[in-house]
Write an enzyme that holds these catalytic residues in place. Structure first.
Site, mmCIF file in Angstrom:
data_model
loop_
_atom_site.group_PDB
_atom_site.id
_atom_site.type_symbol
_atom_site.label_atom_id
_atom_site.label_comp_id
_atom_site.label_asym_id
_atom_site.label_seq_id
_atom_site.Cartn_x
_atom_site.Cartn_y
_atom_site.Cartn_z
ATOM 1 N N ARG A 1 0.825 6.999 0.323
ATOM 2 C CA ARG A 1 0.420 5.989 1.141
ATOM 3 C C ARG A 1 -1.137 6.016 0.517
ATOM 4 N NH1 ARG A 1 -2.485 2.622 3.147
ATOM 5 N NH2 ARG A 1 -2.215 1.905 5.179
ATOM 6 N N ARG B 1 3.971 10.915 4.858
ATOM 7 C CA ARG B 1 3.597 10.460 3.748
ATOM 8 C C ARG B 1 2.488 11.161 2.881
ATOM 9 N NH1 ARG B 1 3.312 4.141 5.262
ATOM 10 N NH2 ARG B 1 1.729 5.167 6.821
ATOM 11 N N ASP C 1 0.818 -1.268 -0.074
ATOM 12 C CA ASP C 1 -0.006 -0.098 0.060
ATOM 13 C C ASP C 1 0.874 1.209 0.064
ATOM 14 O OD1 ASP C 1 0.957 0.087 2.501
ATOM 15 O OD2 ASP C 1 -0.736 -0.844 3.469
ATOM 16 N N ASP D 1 -5.706 -1.143 3.402
ATOM 17 C CA ASP D 1 -4.357 -1.379 4.241
ATOM 18 C C ASP D 1 -3.994 -2.871 3.906
ATOM 19 O OD1 ASP D 1 -2.641 -1.222 6.241
ATOM 20 O OD2 ASP D 1 -4.003 -1.882 7.909
ATOM 21 N N THR D 2 -3.011 -3.187 3.637
ATOM 22 C CA THR D 2 -2.287 -4.539 3.319
ATOM 23 C C THR D 2 -1.451 -4.960 4.235
ATOM 24 O OG1 THR D 2 -0.453 -3.493 2.142
ATOM 25 C CG2 THR D 2 -2.058 -3.735 0.782
ATOM 26 N N GLU E 1 1.552 -6.215 6.434
ATOM 27 C CA GLU E 1 3.205 -5.572 6.701
ATOM 28 C C GLU E 1 4.106 -6.430 6.234
ATOM 29 O OE1 GLU E 1 3.493 -2.515 7.674
ATOM 30 O OE2 GLU E 1 1.858 -1.951 8.718
#
Length: 371
Positions: free
Chosen positions: A50, A101, A36, A55-56, A58
């Site tokens: 970002r 970001r 992401d 949300d992907t 980690e």
């Protein structure tokens, strides 16, 4: 075409609020950081983007291990946005996060990349107030992935939540309804159940953490699914714990039975050993008694021999069948020796070694061996 029609107004709105990339050199992908996050060159400047509302797992977090399908999410984004790919950026109310970001929706040929990641099942909808511009589209894409069982929703992938739930269910279904009587087999089954219970406990802990951390429309929409999964895993864990208790109780019963059987056999062996010891003692007592009887008999025989009269060593043994002495015609009397004993006879009190039958002469004073 429908997707292009939807995205067009969004881009127009972003221009109106001054949130679209400035005219000039189009934004170009430099590199993908993870599922992401990517670096984009905008008007000659490198910016770290970002992706908003997704949300992907980690892969680069300094305090977290690589998460399930994190590398796959990164690889998917790299394939979708290779180096040099021209993209469009759209922003929401807040343009930067606490890490500096740039927060943006990224479009490739009018396709929202943020949503494509969720549609592949490699990311989930995420909301951090106040930015929710792309939330509904990402949630719709996530619903497609859930329906199709892709990525994070694929129960065939061991590390996913559905996969771990399925693995726990499979582990429970493979546990025997009837317990074997072998302790080693039971302990092996306890280990298998403990592994499944560990998966279930880890899932419940994950659900607890998610409930405490999520505060978003996305959480409200999917809350019932999370609770349903939690209830299922909780029931599985309770089943495993009950099974474990039953098996451990059976192990204790078997071990107690084995202990009692061991004690019974030990008592039997001890009793048999005692019986053999007593039998050996009785045998040795009888042997000793027989030996003593034989020794006493020999002593009695020797004593009897000593009590019998013995003949002088120079006396010749009497003949076995002595001829009768001739009568003296002049006197008319039988011949006798100087002691008055008939020929071949000895006095009854004379010592002798003869032990055979005795024939006495008239008067019973003299005898000779019976013919």
């Amino acid at each position: 075409m429908a997707r292009r029609f939807v995205v067009g107004p969004l881009l127009l709105a972003s221009v109106l609020i001054g949130a679209v990339a400035c005219a000039g050199e189009p934004p170009t992908v430099i590199r993908v950081i993870d599922g992401d996050t990517l670096d984009v060159r905008v008007d000659g400047q490198d910016e770290r983007i970002r992706l908003l509302n997704v949300d992907t797992p980690e892969t680069k977090h300094p305090d977290k291990a690589v998460e399930c399908l994190g590398p796959e999410a990164t690889e998917f984004l790299q394939h979708l946005l290779p180096e040099g790919q021209v993209v469009e950026l759209a922003f929401d109310t807040e343009k930067q996060d606490s890490y500096g970001r740039t927060l943006a929706g990224v479009f490739k040929d009018d396709v929202l990349v943020n949503a494509e990641i969720a549609r592949e099942g490699l990311g989930v909808a995420s909301y951090v107030a106040p930015n929710r511009r792309f939330l509904s589209e990402v949630e719709a894409a996530q619903a497609e992935a859930e329906e199709a069982g892709r990525g994070l929703f694929d129960e065939e992938i061991d590390c996913t939540v559905p996969g771990m739930i399925a693995a726990t269910s499979t582990a429970i279904s493979e546990l025997p309804a009837e317990y074997p009587d072998d302790v080693e087999e039971l302990e092996s089954l306890i280990g298998e159940a403990a592994f499944a219970a560990g998966l279930a406990a880890a899932l419940l802990a994950s659900f607890d953490a998610l409930e405490g951390a999520v505060d978003s429309p996305s959480w409200v929409i999917h809350e019932h699914k999370l609770k349903s999964a939690r209830d299922e895993v909780g029931a599985q864990l309770e089943t495993l714990q009950n099974w474990d208790d039953d098996v451990r109780e059976r192990v204790a019963e078997i071990e107690e039975e084995q202990r009692l059987e061991h004690e019974r056999r030990a008592a039997e062996e001890q009793a048999e050993a005692e019986r053999q010891r007593l039998a050996q003692q009785e045998y040795e007592r009888q042997v000793e008694a027989e030996r003593q009887r034989a020794a006493q008999a020999e002593r009695d025989r020797q004593a009897e021999l000593q009590r019998q009269p013995q003949s002088p060593s120079h006396h010749a043994p009497a003949p076995q069948n002595p001829a009768p002495a001739p009568s003296n015609p002049s006197t008319g009397t039988s011949n006798r020796d100087n002691n008055g004993a008939p020929p071949g006879h000895v006095h009854k009190d004379a010592p002798t070694s003869y032990t055979g039958p005795r024939c006495f002469a008239p008067g019973g004073v003299y005898w000779r061996p019976c013919p």
